[in-house]
Design an enzyme around this catalytic site. Sequence first.
Site, PDB file in Angstrom:
ATOM      1  N   ILE A 147      24.080  11.495  49.394  1.00  0.00           N
ATOM      2  CA  ILE A 147      23.045  12.534  49.265  1.00  0.00           C
ATOM      3  C   ILE A 147      23.213  13.280  47.946  1.00  0.00           C
ATOM      4  O   ILE A 147      22.258  13.545  47.217  1.00  0.00           O
ATOM      5  CB  ILE A 147      23.144  13.535  50.438  1.00  0.00           C
ATOM      6  N   SER A 185      33.625   3.700  46.746  1.00  0.00           N
ATOM      7  CA  SER A 185      34.111   4.447  45.588  1.00  0.00           C
ATOM      8  C   SER A 185      35.379   3.760  45.078  1.00  0.00           C
ATOM      9  O   SER A 185      35.818   2.753  45.646  1.00  0.00           O
ATOM     10  CB  SER A 185      34.388   5.894  45.984  1.00  0.00           C
ATOM     11  N   MET A 220      58.436  22.974  30.954  1.00  0.00           N
ATOM     12  CA  MET A 220      59.094  23.729  29.881  1.00  0.00           C
ATOM     13  C   MET A 220      59.524  25.102  30.405  1.00  0.00           C
ATOM     14  O   MET A 220      60.631  25.581  30.147  1.00  0.00           O
ATOM     15  CB  MET A 220      58.115  23.867  28.708  1.00  0.00           C
ATOM     16  N   GLU A 272      50.261  14.868  26.592  1.00  0.00           N
ATOM     17  CA  GLU A 272      49.716  13.680  27.259  1.00  0.00           C
ATOM     18  C   GLU A 272      48.199  13.590  27.103  1.00  0.00           C
ATOM     19  O   GLU A 272      47.622  12.512  27.247  1.00  0.00           O
ATOM     20  CB  GLU A 272      50.120  13.662  28.746  1.00  0.00           C
ATOM     21  N   HIS A 316      50.130  20.340  26.413  1.00  0.00           N
ATOM     22  CA  HIS A 316      50.064  19.063  27.129  1.00  0.00           C
ATOM     23  C   HIS A 316      49.865  17.907  26.146  1.00  0.00           C
ATOM     24  O   HIS A 316      48.717  17.502  25.890  1.00  0.00           O
ATOM     25  CB  HIS A 316      48.892  19.082  28.117  1.00  0.00           C
ATOM     26  N   CYS A 366      54.657  22.027  29.966  1.00  0.00           N
ATOM     27  CA  CYS A 366      54.028  23.231  30.509  1.00  0.00           C
ATOM     28  C   CYS A 366      54.923  23.886  31.564  1.00  0.00           C
ATOM     29  O   CYS A 366      55.946  24.459  31.204  1.00  0.00           O
ATOM     30  CB  CYS A 366      52.623  22.919  31.006  1.00  0.00           C
TER      31      CYS A 366
HETATM   32  N1  GLN Z   1      51.572  27.552  36.014  1.00  0.00           N
HETATM   33  C1  GLN Z   1      51.960  27.642  34.635  1.00  0.00           C
HETATM   34  C2  GLN Z   1      51.060  28.567  33.835  1.00  0.00           C
HETATM   35  O1  GLN Z   1      49.959  28.848  34.245  1.00  0.00           O
HETATM   36  C3  GLN Z   1      52.009  26.259  34.008  1.00  0.00           C
HETATM   37  C4  GLN Z   1      50.678  25.599  33.934  1.00  0.00           C
HETATM   38  C5  GLN Z   1      50.771  24.106  33.713  1.00  0.00           C
HETATM   39  O2  GLN Z   1      51.796  23.478  33.930  1.00  0.00           O
HETATM   40  N2  GLN Z   1      49.670  23.512  33.303  1.00  0.00           N
HETATM   41  O3  GLN Z   1      51.458  29.014  32.792  1.00  0.00           O
END
Ligand code: GLN
Length: 546
Positions: A149, A13, A385, A510, A508, A382
């Site tokens: 498998i 892999s 922040m 990214e 996000h 996310c």
């Molecule tokens: N745990 C946080 C939420 O659910 C942030 C999620 C994340 O960083 N993708 O809001």
Amino acid sequence: MAKYIFVTGGVTSSLGKGIIAASLAKLLQARGLKVTIQKFDPYINVDPGTLNPYEHGECYVTEDGAETDLDLGHYERFLSTYTSQANNVTTGRIYQTVINKERAGDFLGKTVQVVPHITDEIKRRMLLLGEGDTYDIVITEIGGTVGDIESLPFIEAVRQLQWELPDEDLMVVHLTLIPYLKAAKELKTKPTQHSVKMLSETGVHPDILVCRTEHPLNNDLKRKIALFCNVKTEAVIEAMDAPTIYEVPLLMLRQKLDLICLKKLNITKFEEPNLDKWKGFLDKLKYPKSKVTVGLIGKYIELQDAYKSILESFVHAGAINDVQVEVVNVHSEYITQQNVSEKLAGLDGLLVAPGFGLRGIEGKIVAVQYAREKGLPFFGICLGMQMAVIEFARNILGLKDAHSTEMDANSTHQVINMMEEQKKITMMGGTMRLGSYPCHITEGSLAHKIYGSTEITERHRHRYEFNSDYLQQFTDAGMIASGTNPQTGLVEIVEIPTHPFFIGVQYHPELKSSVENPAPLFVGFIGAAKKYNELSSGDKKKSASL
Ligand code: GLN
């Protein structure tokens, strides 16, 4: 109807099937063809959304909110086109569909079996994206290694399709490894021979062998592989280790991988490959004018795949800024008030990563405080922040036990709390706020400057949000919500306008960064890190005292 290329893997892999599939797709796209890539994964999870990043790396989210394998990220970054729910299929999803049909009575009276019922459902999904005229070519990457498998039903489905479709509508590219034995000073072909033999035993014969190798394959060796594996000599493709994954399309172009595929598929209408933008990016990547060092603060840093899209976004944003981005991984679990200045010394910017759960979050909060107080460019994604919001609440608003409901449901000040629509959810898989949502940006804000627009859309994956009961307090004290959802008012972006660069986003960015369209926030962040790097130490002190 489209034509189909299947990519299988043998010997071991981690040979980079995703990168080979994406590189081939890039070349075909550069020749004017409409191409998409899909991934079939052998595990039983319905999607990778419930997997710990340590298991399978990052969970990639598409525009339409599918939680998918990280290889889809490579596909999008290479092609600059979007994938969707249909581009990632797991064994779990196949079985779920077949079992639901059985319960609905669709097979009434019949015994439901792997062949034909499971393989029929696999074939239906393999062909799905190629129906209509959206695509000329659909590339399907089969996860796992030939001989496992778990992947047998997928390979069996390819065998049946090879038999059902006209010869010129389908082909198989098999990726293998040619190991180099240092002691014998020799490249060894036997593992490849065995792997092709195993594939042939299941009835599937490869048209092309792509051979990963640390040393060039000479013609004799290629002939030997071709003879023993029963493929044409020109269909033995050398895939040398490359300094960057973005080099691979050019390596494959030199080996004529695209032309051999076009010939086999009898596609005669194509152009000379237009890779100007791609090559421009590679030039900038290879010859940066300077370097910046950014810290990636996360709890999964032992496994680089956990932050794949973020790391690739740095590469895209670095190239456009003419800098090499060195990423220093800092484990959030080990950052404390006592060691933070030592741990984060020498950085030009700080990115606090997404994540779930309690582990390592106090370290993230300490890191945010350091960046805020030192005037160091800060970018929170996310959970990153959310930690910036908690830090501000604790240290500026004086709400000492401020927290997120996710981490401490008993704190007095839950400045991050669960979204209303999440409260009634009990099932875990695919139930977060997922995929693309619009965001309205305040004019004149840092976000506005970065995006050059007041209306954007970005992708999400979360259950918790900024608690808007506290918004006025934050605004009065200097942290503003510069981006909100136009329908619900959910806070999407926070920033501190008095800081040189301090921004946190609930979404996000990214996930939408590609070679040809780097994510604006990453470009802005690396630009800010570059500026910070160029400041004299006196100016750095001044920016800290703002
Ligand atoms: N745990 C946080 C939420 O659910 C942030 C999620 C994340 O960083 N993708 O809001």
